[in-house]
Design a protein around this motif. Sequence first.
Motif, PDB file in Angstrom:
ATOM      1  N   CYS A   1     -11.073   7.276   3.390  1.00 47.38           N
ATOM      2  CA  CYS A   1     -11.392   8.027   2.165  1.00 47.38           C
ATOM      3  C   CYS A   1     -12.897   8.101   1.953  1.00 47.38           C
ATOM      4  N   THR A   2     -13.552   6.963   2.102  1.00 52.02           N
ATOM      5  CA  THR A   2     -15.014   6.914   1.919  1.00 52.02           C
ATOM      6  C   THR A   2     -15.728   7.768   2.958  1.00 52.02           C
ATOM      7  N   ALA A   3     -15.271   7.692   4.210  1.00 55.33           N
ATOM      8  CA  ALA A   3     -15.959   8.401   5.287  1.00 55.33           C
ATOM      9  C   ALA A   3     -15.797   9.919   5.188  1.00 55.33           C
ATOM     10  N   LEU A   4     -14.678  10.388   4.640  1.00 56.25           N
ATOM     11  CA  LEU A   4     -14.405  11.826   4.601  1.00 56.25           C
ATOM     12  C   LEU A   4     -14.877  12.505   3.320  1.00 56.25           C
ATOM     13  N   ALA A   5     -15.208  11.702   2.308  1.00 53.37           N
ATOM     14  CA  ALA A   5     -15.479  12.263   0.973  1.00 53.37           C
ATOM     15  C   ALA A   5     -16.658  13.222   0.953  1.00 53.37           C
ATOM     16  N   ALA A   6     -17.613  13.065   1.864  1.00 54.41           N
ATOM     17  CA  ALA A   6     -18.787  13.950   1.854  1.00 54.41           C
ATOM     18  C   ALA A   6     -18.467  15.342   2.381  1.00 54.41           C
ATOM     19  N   ASP A   7     -17.436  15.463   3.227  1.00 57.45           N
ATOM     20  CA  ASP A   7     -17.160  16.735   3.885  1.00 57.45           C
ATOM     21  C   ASP A   7     -15.857  17.386   3.444  1.00 57.45           C
ATOM     22  N   TYR A   8     -15.003  16.642   2.762  1.00 59.98           N
ATOM     23  CA  TYR A   8     -13.701  17.152   2.365  1.00 59.98           C
ATOM     24  C   TYR A   8     -13.423  16.823   0.902  1.00 59.98           C
ATOM     25  N   ARG A   9     -12.562  17.612   0.316  1.00 56.49           N
ATOM     26  CA  ARG A   9     -11.932  17.185  -0.938  1.00 56.49           C
ATOM     27  C   ARG A   9     -10.802  16.239  -0.518  1.00 56.49           C
ATOM     28  N   VAL A  10     -10.935  14.969  -0.874  1.00 55.87           N
ATOM     29  CA  VAL A  10      -9.997  13.947  -0.422  1.00 55.87           C
ATOM     30  C   VAL A  10      -9.007  13.636  -1.548  1.00 55.87           C
ATOM     31  N   VAL A  11      -7.715  13.810  -1.245  1.00 52.93           N
ATOM     32  CA  VAL A  11      -6.644  13.445  -2.169  1.00 52.93           C
ATOM     33  C   VAL A  11      -5.947  12.231  -1.571  1.00 52.93           C
ATOM     34  N   ALA A  12      -6.085  11.103  -2.224  1.00 50.97           N
ATOM     35  CA  ALA A  12      -5.536   9.842  -1.734  1.00 50.97           C
ATOM     36  C   ALA A  12      -4.169   9.611  -2.364  1.00 50.97           C
ATOM     37  N   LEU A  13      -3.131   9.513  -1.529  1.00 50.01           N
ATOM     38  CA  LEU A  13      -1.768   9.356  -2.020  1.00 50.01           C
ATOM     39  C   LEU A  13      -1.366   7.884  -1.983  1.00 50.01           C
ATOM     40  N   THR A  14      -0.786   7.425  -3.060  1.00 50.28           N
ATOM     41  CA  THR A  14      -0.314   6.044  -3.148  1.00 50.28           C
ATOM     42  C   THR A  14       0.901   5.985  -4.044  1.00 50.28           C
TER      43      THR A  14
ATOM     44  N   ALA B   1     -16.408   8.294 -11.397  1.00 50.77           N
ATOM     45  CA  ALA B   1     -17.500   8.597 -10.471  1.00 50.77           C
ATOM     46  C   ALA B   1     -17.038   8.658  -9.015  1.00 50.77           C
ATOM     47  N   ASP B   2     -15.806   8.272  -8.766  1.00 49.27           N
ATOM     48  CA  ASP B   2     -15.276   8.259  -7.397  1.00 49.27           C
ATOM     49  C   ASP B   2     -14.938   9.687  -6.976  1.00 49.27           C
ATOM     50  N   PRO B   3     -15.500  10.176  -5.869  1.00 49.58           N
ATOM     51  CA  PRO B   3     -15.175  11.538  -5.432  1.00 49.58           C
ATOM     52  C   PRO B   3     -13.761  11.683  -4.899  1.00 49.58           C
ATOM     53  N   VAL B   4     -13.107  10.570  -4.611  1.00 51.58           N
ATOM     54  CA  VAL B   4     -11.732  10.600  -4.110  1.00 51.58           C
ATOM     55  C   VAL B   4     -10.758  10.752  -5.274  1.00 51.58           C
ATOM     56  N   GLU B   5      -9.817  11.680  -5.160  1.00 57.38           N
ATOM     57  CA  GLU B   5      -8.803  11.907  -6.196  1.00 57.38           C
ATOM     58  C   GLU B   5      -7.556  11.099  -5.843  1.00 57.38           C
ATOM     59  N   TRP B   6      -7.222  10.131  -6.680  1.00 54.16           N
ATOM     60  CA  TRP B   6      -6.046   9.295  -6.429  1.00 54.16           C
ATOM     61  C   TRP B   6      -4.845   9.914  -7.117  1.00 54.16           C
ATOM     62  N   GLN B   7      -3.757  10.043  -6.373  1.00 55.83           N
ATOM     63  CA  GLN B   7      -2.550  10.672  -6.904  1.00 55.83           C
ATOM     64  C   GLN B   7      -1.342   9.818  -6.549  1.00 55.83           C
ATOM     65  N   ARG B   8      -0.527   9.536  -7.560  1.00 52.69           N
ATOM     66  CA  ARG B   8       0.695   8.756  -7.299  1.00 52.69           C
ATOM     67  C   ARG B   8       1.719   9.644  -6.619  1.00 52.69           C
ATOM     68  N   CYS B   9       2.291   9.135  -5.543  1.00 50.43           N
ATOM     69  CA  CYS B   9       3.284   9.898  -4.794  1.00 50.43           C
ATOM     70  C   CYS B   9       4.261   8.934  -4.145  1.00 50.43           C
ATOM     71  N   ASP B  10       5.532   9.053  -4.486  1.00 51.00           N
ATOM     72  CA  ASP B  10       6.590   8.281  -3.846  1.00 51.00           C
ATOM     73  C   ASP B  10       7.034   9.074  -2.615  1.00 51.00           C
TER      74      ASP B  10
END
Length: 491
Positions: A25-38, A50-59
């Motif tokens: 997530c950290t490495a890709l955030a500069a070049d991509y819109r990162v959607v982190a699924l958890t 302030a985190d550029p990573v968008e965290w989204q709950r996903c079962d």
Amino acid sequence: MPADAAARPTVAIAGATGFVGRALCTALAADYRVVALTRSPARVAQQDPADPVEWQRCDLFSLLQVEEALHGADYAVYLVHSMLPSARLTQGTFADLDLILADNFARAASRAGVRQILYLGGLLPPDRSDLSLHLASRLEVETTLGSGRAALTALRAGLIVGAGGSSLRMLVNLVRRLPVMILPRWTRSRTQPIARDDVVRAVRYVLANPEAFGQTYDIGGPDVMTYKEMMQRTARVLGVRRLMLDVPFFSPKLSKLWVSVFSGTSRALVDPLVESLRHDMVAADNPLQRWLAPEALGSEAALRRALDDRGRLNRDPRQAHRQKDGKAIRAASRVRSVQRLPLPPGYDAHTVARAYLDWLPRFVGPLLRVKVDEAEVARFFLRGLRRPLLALRYAPERSTADRALFYISGGLLAEVEGQPDPPGRLEFREVPGQRFVLAAIHDFAPRLPWYVYNATQALVHLCVMRGFRRHLRATTTELQPPAARARAQPA
């Protein structure tokens, strides 16, 4: 979301809370819109503005939620392994759980128009005729992820060295806690660990790279060694001396026990991994491996990066929200059951579903009857009772030709007040290219007190599914051509 995020390609990362996922997530955030699924609500609640990573709950067990999560994604990274509990009671093997997750992801990626799925799996030995259950499952997941319309890029790695890795924690704890180590035959198998930073480099190189679409790459660090040599190197980095005694046998049961006890790791995680250690797992030569090699980090240097100033593994940030998630799982008291069943010739998922409704009253006997009304709601009645034990509503809007879905809509045995998201459901689904069907119950909320349910209804369900498996197996034999039936008979 940063103002320029909409202009970048979107990558969705499943398994983003893992030690590889966080680094990625950290490495890709500069070049991509990162959607982190958890699936962790506690992790989503910790979202930093302030985190550029968008965290989204996903079962990932919910196909609907996966479809929603991948909507608008250009690329998807799959880092998921179902070794940790997702419900208070889980019935099913890790292989069947992993398979249904991968199938959901492949289906959702196809529907969302994802261009590429990048999968991080495990190294495989040259001879695949006798794979361990764990490695066979990893290969099955890889095949399933590649069954949809999205191009698959598969990276296969051995032990990944980085803070937060479960396998590394087992290794370090064993070496730290055991002054004398009895080494069974599997410790002479060869392996090729790789630094987490090099895995991230490999992902960045192949992600969104059309030349990598449809390709499979083995990746490994510069050091090929036996597991015994890996333990010796670990002892050297930790600054301890260990007496290591070879023994000529491979005892899986004993190995699983001492690895679990002395590493402080659960048997659910240890058992599949130990089974795989009998294989040599070394990366085959390929263009990506050659590209990684000049700057690849050695195993000892990678281990030092994973340790703090006191020589302890850096803290795994997942621990804080895992405790909260564990409490939430226990409080919700949901059930998941996934069973792999034979698929008779000429049958599909819907045929199997109808066969189940027809067969169940015959299996249970005269005490049970099933009534299906015009609205396609199946109700299970115990004779003498006017209210059904269970009601299942067929969901045509969420079913497909190879998947029959029913929502649990009521009954004396089901708690439907304040249904969870996603709600309780039963499904029968086919997996592309396979001659079996998965029968799965998800998020079932029993009305019985939990310990009463565990000792009664849960056991009855397993008994019923075993009986239905035998019925489908017999049906398969009956429908086979005579020549095939003769071959299936024991000599």
